[in-house]
Design a protein around this motif. Structure first.
Motif, short mmCIF file in Angstrom:
data_model
loop_
_atom_site.label_atom_id
_atom_site.label_comp_id
_atom_site.label_asym_id
_atom_site.label_seq_id
_atom_site.Cartn_x
_atom_site.Cartn_y
_atom_site.Cartn_z
N GLU A 1 0.83 -1.22 0.26
CA GLU A 1 -0.09 0.49 -0.21
C GLU A 1 0.71 1.25 0.22
N ALA A 2 1.93 1.07 0.81
CA ALA A 2 3.12 2.04 1.00
C ALA A 2 3.22 2.79 -0.58
N LYS A 3 3.98 1.49 -1.14
CA LYS A 3 4.22 1.39 -2.45
C LYS A 3 3.36 2.62 -3.63
N LEU A 4 1.78 1.41 -3.30
CA LEU A 4 0.91 2.46 -4.21
C LEU A 4 1.01 3.57 -4.17
N GLN A 5 1.11 4.70 -2.61
CA GLN A 5 0.26 5.42 -3.03
C GLN A 5 2.05 6.64 -3.09
N PHE A 6 2.97 5.45 -2.86
CA PHE A 6 3.85 5.97 -3.12
C PHE A 6 3.74 6.33 -4.64
N PRO B 1 -4.44 5.74 -7.23
CA PRO B 1 -5.91 5.80 -6.71
C PRO B 1 -6.99 4.55 -6.81
N ASP B 2 -6.48 3.91 -7.71
CA ASP B 2 -7.33 2.63 -8.17
C ASP B 2 -7.42 1.79 -7.17
N LYS B 3 -6.35 0.97 -8.14
CA LYS B 3 -5.42 -0.31 -6.73
C LYS B 3 -5.60 0.08 -5.32
N LEU B 4 -5.05 1.56 -5.07
CA LEU B 4 -4.20 1.82 -3.87
C LEU B 4 -5.69 1.21 -2.90
N GLN B 5 -6.82 1.62 -3.15
CA GLN B 5 -8.65 1.18 -3.01
C GLN B 5 -8.71 0.07 -2.18
#
Lengths: 406, 467
Positions: free
Chosen positions: B379-384, B388-392
Motif C-alpha cells: 500500500e505504501a508503495k502504491l501511495q508513493f 488511486p484505483d489500486k490503492l482503494q
C-alpha cells in the motif's frame, strides 16, 4: 561315629556396587572344604579338614560303582556339577541392558543376580554334602578305603583320579548299561519282590523325571515375575519423582510395594527350588542308582542261567564238568548275595524316600504360608496407607473388613 | 450372551462429599484464573447441566449466560454389555463392508440428586444398542469439532481386523471371548471418559448417540476406505508440519507442561511394557503350575506308599487351585493396570495433539500478520506511485487482513485458555483414575494371597500325616 560336613568359600565378595561378581567358569573353580569328625580308630586324627573339588567327588563315586563287592548296594548318586548357567545368562543380559536402565533399577537387578548366585552355591553345597552323609551313614560303604582317602588325604587328589584310559572305560560302562535295560525287561524274574520293585521303579522314574522338569519351569516363571516387579518398581519411582500432583505419594508407595513384593517373590522361587525341585531331582537320581542295582542283579541272574546251560552242555559232552559246576556255584552265590543285600537296600530306600518327602513337603507348605502371609500384610498396609491419606472414614471401614478376613 | 459390568464413576460416598463442597461455592481447588462463568469450577466427576440454549460449541467470545450458583448435577453411568451377534442374520448384504460388526448394549442410568427441570434426558434409565463402528464414528465427529479449539477428546479403542474376523467367523473359543471382553471394557471406559467431560456431554452428537434408537451408519470409519487413507495422509502431513513450526513460546506454563507430558509419555509407555510382561509371565506361571499339577498327580498314582500317595495327589490339587488363582490375578493385572496404562498412553497422545493445535493456531495468526505487513508495504508503495484505483483495493484488503489478525490473536488466546482448563481437568481426572484403579488392583492382590494361605493351610495336615 563318622560325620562329614561341607563348606565352601564364595569366590568374590561384592561390597561395592561397581564390582561385578566373578562367576565360576569351570567346576574346578569351586573349592569345597570337607570337615570330618570321627571316633573310628581307622583314622589318624579325631577331627580334620581337607580341600576338595567337584571332580574328586565324581572320582569317589565311580570307584565305588566299579567295586565288585558293592554290587549289591545302592551307590548314592553322584552330585551334579555346579551349574552357574542361570546367573551367568542373567549377568549377560544385565550387561546388555545397562544403558536403558536407571541406576536404581540396575542396582536392584544386580541384587537379584547376587541372590541367584548365592542360591546356586547353596544348592551345590547341599547336594555334595548329602552325598558324603549317605556314605558316612552306610554301614558297609563308610569303611571303604577310597572313602577314607577322600576324607583324610591332605594333598591334591588329582593324581589318583581318572586318566584317559579309565574315562574310556567309563564310556564303555555306559554302553553296557543301556544293553542292560533291554536285558532287564527280557529276563524272567523269579522273585515277586523284585518283580514288583522293577515295575514300580521303572514307572516312578519316568514320572518323577517329568515332575522335576515341570517344577523347574515353575521356578523359572516365579523368577521372571520377580524381575518384572523390579522394572515396574523402578518406573513407578521415576514417575513419582517427576510428579507434582497428589499422585506423587501414591506412586512412591506403589513403587515401594512392588519392591517389597519382588523380594518375597524371589524368596518363594528359591524356597520352592530347594524344597520341591531339588527333592524331586535328588530322588530321580537315587532311583536311577536303585535301577542300577537291579541291572547288576539281572546281569548276575543272566550269568547264572548261562552257567546252568554251560553245565548242561558239559554234562552232555562229559567234558570239563568240575569247572562248569564250580562256575555255576559261583554265579549262584553271587546272585544270592546280590538278591539278599538288594532286598535290604531297596526296603530301606523306600523308608528313606518317604521320610524325605514328608520333611520337604511340610517345610515347603509352611514356607508358602509364611510368604503368603507376608505378602498379605504388605498389601494390606499399602491399601490402608493409600486410602487413609484422604478419605479417612471410607478407608477405616475397608481396613476393618480386611483385618477381619486375615 | 450378556455381560454386564458396572462401571461407576467413583465410590458413592465421594460423590456426596464433593456435592457438599459445591454447595459452598463453585470455586473448588481450581488452579487457574476463573471467570465468573467458569464452566469447570464444579465439574469434577459430575456433569453440570446448564441451560440447553447455551451454545458453547463455536463461541469464541466471552461465554454468554450466567451459571447458577448451585447448579443441578447429574451423574451418567453408562454400562455396556455385549449383545449376541444374531444381528448378522438381518443385515446380510452389508456384512461384506461391515468392519465393526459387534453390537453392544449400552445401559444408561442418569441419576439426578438435585431434582431439576432442566434435564438433557427424557428418561432416567434407558438403553440403546450400538455397533463398534458407531463408537468410532462418534469419536471422529467429536475430534473434528473440538480438537482444533483445544479440547482433549478421549481417543476411541483401536480396530483390530484380525480379532474381528475371528469373532465374525463365529468361533466360540477362549481367545475370541477374551477379545470381545477386552473390547467391551475398552468401549465402556471410552464412553465414561467422554460423558464425564462437561462440554462433550452436551454435544448434540453425543446426546444422539446415547439416546436415539436408530443411528445412521458411520461410513468413514472403515479401516481400508478412502476416508481412512485420507486420515492417514493428513496425520503424516501434520507430523511433518509440526517439525517445521518454530514457535516463540512466551508462556512458561506451556513450555513446562509440554515437557511434563513428554516425560509422562515416555514413562507410561515403559511402565505399560513392564506390566504387559508381568501379565505374560503370570500366565506362563499359571500354565506351568497346571502342568506340574498333572505331573504330580501322576506321580501320586505311581507311589505305592499310601499316605505319601495321597499327599502327592493333594499337592497336585493345591497347585491346580493356585494356578487358577494366578490366572485370575493375571486377568486383574491386565484389566486394571495394563489397560489403564494403555488408555493413558493414548490420552497423552491426544493431549500432545491439542498442544500441537495451539501451535498451528499460533502459526495461522503469525501468517496473517505477515500478510498484513506485506500488504501495508504494498500500500505504501502504491501511495508513493500514486495509483488511486489500486490503492482503494489495497486498503480494503488491509482492512480484511487486520480483522483476520485480530481474529487470529483471539483464537490463539482462546485455545490457550481452553487448554489450561483442559489440562487442569485432565490432571485431576488422572489422579482420581489412578488412585481408584490402584486400590481395586491391590484388593485383588490381597484376595489372591488370602486364598493361597487357605489352600496351603489345608494341605499342611496332609503332609504331616505321612508316616
Amino acid at each position: 561315629m563318622l560325620k562329614a560336613t561341607l563348606k565352601t568359600k564364595r569366590l568374590h565378595s561384592t561390597q561395592s556396587v561397581s564390582d561385578t561378581p566373578h562367576l565360576p567358569q569351570l567346576s574346578r573353580e569351586v573349592k569345597f572344604t570337607v570337615h570330618t569328625k570321627t571316633t573310628l580308630s581307622s583314622f589318624q586324627k579325631p577331627e580334620f579338614s581337607v580341600p576338595r573339588q567337584h571332580e574328586d567327588f565324581i572320582w569317589l563315586h565311580d570307584t565305588l560303582v566299579e567295586t565288585e563287592d558293592y554290587a549289591g548296594l545302592i551307590i548314592p548318586p553322584a552330585p551334579p556339577k555346579p551349574d552357574f548357567e542361570g546367573p551367568r545368562e542373567k549377568m549377560h543380559k544385565l550387561g546388555e541392558g545397562e544403558a536403558t536402565m536407571t541406576k536404581e533399577e540396575y542396582t536392584k537387578m544386580k541384587q537379584e543376580l547376587e541372590a541367584e548366585y548365592l542360591a546356586v552355591f547353596k544348592k551345590t553345597v547341599q547336594v555334595h554334602e548329602i552325598f558324603l552323609q549317605r556314605l558316612s551313614s552306610h554301614p558297609i560303604l563308610n569303611k571303604d578305603r577310597n572313602f577314607q582317602i577322600f576324607l583324610e588325604y591332605d594333598q591334591d587328589l588329582s593324581v589318583r583320579r581318572k586318566n584317559a584310559k579309565e574315562m574310556f572305560g567309563g564310556f564303555f560302562k555306559n554302553m553296557v548299561k543301556s544293553a542292560d535295560e533291554v536285558l532287564i525287561s527280557g529276563v524272567k524274574e523269579v522273585d515277586d519282590f523284585f518283580e514288583q520293585e522293577k515295575t514300580f521303579l521303572l514307572d516312578y522314574y519316568s514320572k518323577i523325571k517329568d515332575s522335576t522338569a515341570k517344577a523347574e519351569k515353575m521356578t523359572r516363571s516365579h523368577k521372571n515375575i520377580a524381575d518384572d516387579y523390579i522394572r515396574i518398581s523402578a518406573t513407578l519411582n521415576s514417575l513419582s519423582s517427576d510428579d507434582s500432583t497428589a499422585n506423587k505419594k501414591h506412586l512412591e508407595k506403589m513403587s515401594d510395594l512392588f519392591e517389597k513384593l519382588r523380594k518375597v517373590e524371589g524368596r518363594v522361587a528359591s524356597d520352592q527350588e530347594l524344597k520341591l525341585t531339588e527333592l524331586l531331582r535328588y530322588y530321580m537320581r537315587d532311583i536311577q542308582a536303585a535301577k542300577d542295582l537291579l541291572y547288576r542283579r539281572a546281569r548276575a541272574l543272566a550269568d547264572y542261567e548261562n552257567s546252568n546251560k554251560a553245565l548242561d552242555k558239559a554234562r552232555l559232552k562229559s567234558k570239563d564238568i568240575p569247572q562248569a559246576e564250580e562256575h555255576q556255584q559261583q554265579c549262584l552265590q553271587k546272585f544270592d548275595k546280590l538278591s539278599e543285600s538288594g532286598k535290604k537296600e531297596l526296603t530301606s530306600f523306600k523308608g528313606r524316600r518317604v521320610v524325605a518327602f514328608r520333611k520337604n513337603l511340610i517345610e515347603m507348605a509352611e514356607l508358602e504360608i509364611k510368604h503368603a502371609k507376608v505378602r498379605s500384610s504388605i498389601q494390606l498396609y499399602y491399601i490402608c496407607f493409600i486410602m487413609c491419606t484422604n478419605e479417612l472414614q471410607y478407608a477405616w471401614g475397608i481396613c476393618k473388613i480386611l483385618c477381619e478376613q486375615i | 450372551m450378556f455381560v454386564l459390568l458396572c462401571f461407576q464413576s467413583g465410590p458413592a460416598s465421594l460423590t456426596t462429599e464433593d456435592l457438599s463442597t459445591n454447595a459452598n461455592g463453585p470455586k473448588q481447588a481450581s488452579l487457574f484464573d476463573d471467570d465468573p462463568d467458569d464452566l469447570f469450577a464444579e465439574a469434577t466427576e459430575e456433569v453440570s447441566l446448564d441451560s440447553p440454549d447455551r451454545d458453547v460449541l463455536l463461541s469464541d467470545g466471552p461465554s454468554p449466560a450466567i451459571t447458577p450458583m448451585t447448579p443441578p448435577t447429574s451423574v451418567i453411568t453408562p454400562r455396556i454389555g455385549h449383545a449376541h451377534d444374531d444381528m448378522f442374520t438381518h443385515s446380510s448384504f452389508d456384512e461384506v463392508e461391515e468392519d465393526g460388526g459387534d453390537s453392544f448394549d449400552i445401559h444408561i442410568s442418569v441419576s439426578d440428586p438435585e431434582k431439576t427441570s432442566m434435564s438433557l434426558f427424557k428418561l432416567r434409565e434407558f438403553s440403546v444398542r450400538r455397533r463398534f463402528s458407531d463408537f468410532l464414528g462418534l469419536h471422529s465427529k467429536l475430534a473434528s469439532k473440538y480438537l482444533h479449539i483445544g479440547y482433549i477428546v478421549p481417543p476411541a479403542p483401536e480396530k483390530s481386523i484380525v480379532g474381528m474376523t475371528k469373532v465374525k467367523v463365529g468361533k466360540e473359543d477362549q481367545s475370541s471371548n477374551e477379545f470381545v471382553e477386552k473390547r467391551r471394557s475398552a468401549l465402556e471406559r471410552y464412553l465414561m471418559r467422554t460423558v464425564k467431560h462437561p462440554i462433550l456431554l452436551k454435544d448434540p452428537d453425543v446426546l444422539q448417540f446415547l439416546e436415539s434408537s436408530e443411528l445412521p451408519r458411520a461410513v468413514s470409519t472403515q479401516a481400508l476406505s478412502s476416508a481412512g487413507l485420507l486420515r492417514m495422509v493428513n496425520k503424516a502431513a501434520d507430523a511433518v508440519n509440526k517439525m517445521t513450526i518454530k514457535m516463540n513460546e512466551s508462556d512458561a506454563w506451556f513450555e513446562e507442561k509440554q515437557q511434563h507430558f513428554e516425560n509422562l509419555d515416555v514413562q507410561l509407555r515403559k511402565l505399560h511394557a513392564s506390566v504387559e510382561s508381568l501379565v505374560l509371565h503370570r500366565k506362563e506361571l499359571s500354565m506351568n503350575m497346571a502342568s506340574f499339577a498333572k505331573s504330580a498327580a501322576m506321580l501320586g498314582n505311581s507311589e505305592d506308599h499310601t499316605a505319601l500317595s495321597r499327599a502327592l495327589s493333594q499337592l497336585a490339587e493345591v497347585e491346580e487351585k493356585i494356578d487358577q488363582l494366578q490366572q485370575d490375578q493375571a486377568n486383574a493385572d491386565f484389566y486394571f493396570l495394563s489397560e489403564l496404562l494403555g488408555d493413558y498412553v493414548r490420552l497423552i497422545t491426544a493431549v500432545k495433539g491439542v498442544f500441537d493445535q495451539r501451535m498451528k493456531t499460533w502459526q495461522k495468526w503469525q501468517d496473517s500478520q505477515m500478510m498484513l505487513q506485506k500488504k501495508r508495504e504494498a500500500e505504501a508503495k502504491l501511495q508513493f506511485n500514486n495509483k488511486p484505483d489500486k490503492l482503494q483495493q489495497a486498503k480494503d484488503e488491509i482492512k480484511e487482513l487486520e480483522m483476520k489478525v485480530q481474529q487470529g490473536e483471539r483464537d490463539f488466546e482462546q485455545i490457550s485458555k481452553t487448554i489450561r482448563k483442559e489440562v487442569g481437568r485432565f490432571e485431576k481426572e488422572r489422579v482420581k483414575d489412578f488412585k481408584s484403579t490402584v486400590i481395586q488392583y491391590l484388593e485383588t492382590l490381597l484376595q489372591t494371597q488370602q486364598q493361597m494361605i487357605k489352600y496351603w493351610e489345608a494341605f499342611l495336615p496332609e503332609a504331616k500325616a505321612i508316616s
